[in-house]
Design an enzyme around this catalytic site. Sequence first.
Site, PDB file in Angstrom:
ATOM      1  N   ARG A  20      -5.402  35.686 -20.279  1.00 46.35           N
ATOM      2  CA  ARG A  20      -5.414  36.743 -19.362  1.00 46.35           C
ATOM      3  C   ARG A  20      -5.232  36.982 -17.700  1.00 46.35           C
ATOM      4  NH1 ARG A  20     -11.797  36.870 -20.188  1.00 46.35           N
ATOM      5  NH2 ARG A  20     -12.076  35.093 -19.625  1.00 46.35           N
ATOM      6  N   ASN A  38     -11.173  38.431 -24.329  1.00 47.84           N
ATOM      7  CA  ASN A  38     -11.088  37.623 -25.290  1.00 47.84           C
ATOM      8  C   ASN A  38     -11.970  38.347 -26.648  1.00 47.84           C
ATOM      9  OD1 ASN A  38     -10.054  35.679 -24.619  1.00 47.84           O
ATOM     10  ND2 ASN A  38     -11.579  34.366 -23.559  1.00 47.84           N
TER      11      ASN A  38
END
Length: 90
Positions: A20, A38
């Site tokens: 990320r 997530n």
Amino acid sequence: MAKQCLKIRVEGRVQGVFFRKQTQQRAVQLGLTGYAKNLQDGAVEVIACGEDAALEQLASFVRQGPPGSQVFSSDTLIFDYQSYSGFEIL
């Protein structure tokens, strides 16, 4: 140039490997907005909005994955442009 958004769901070894964060860094460099988060099933969801050429570059990066990750599969959905402020990690 046209603006649009992409929703990319990435599966594989994509959590706990700075996926990320590195996606955020690349998106900011490309001038895109949106987020990366997530999912409970171990996948990562990326929403990115902006110019077509920049979206193509980010999608290519996400499908390959940053160092340390291993992407097994990805699904992409294109949708109408939405305004986000910056690119966040959720």
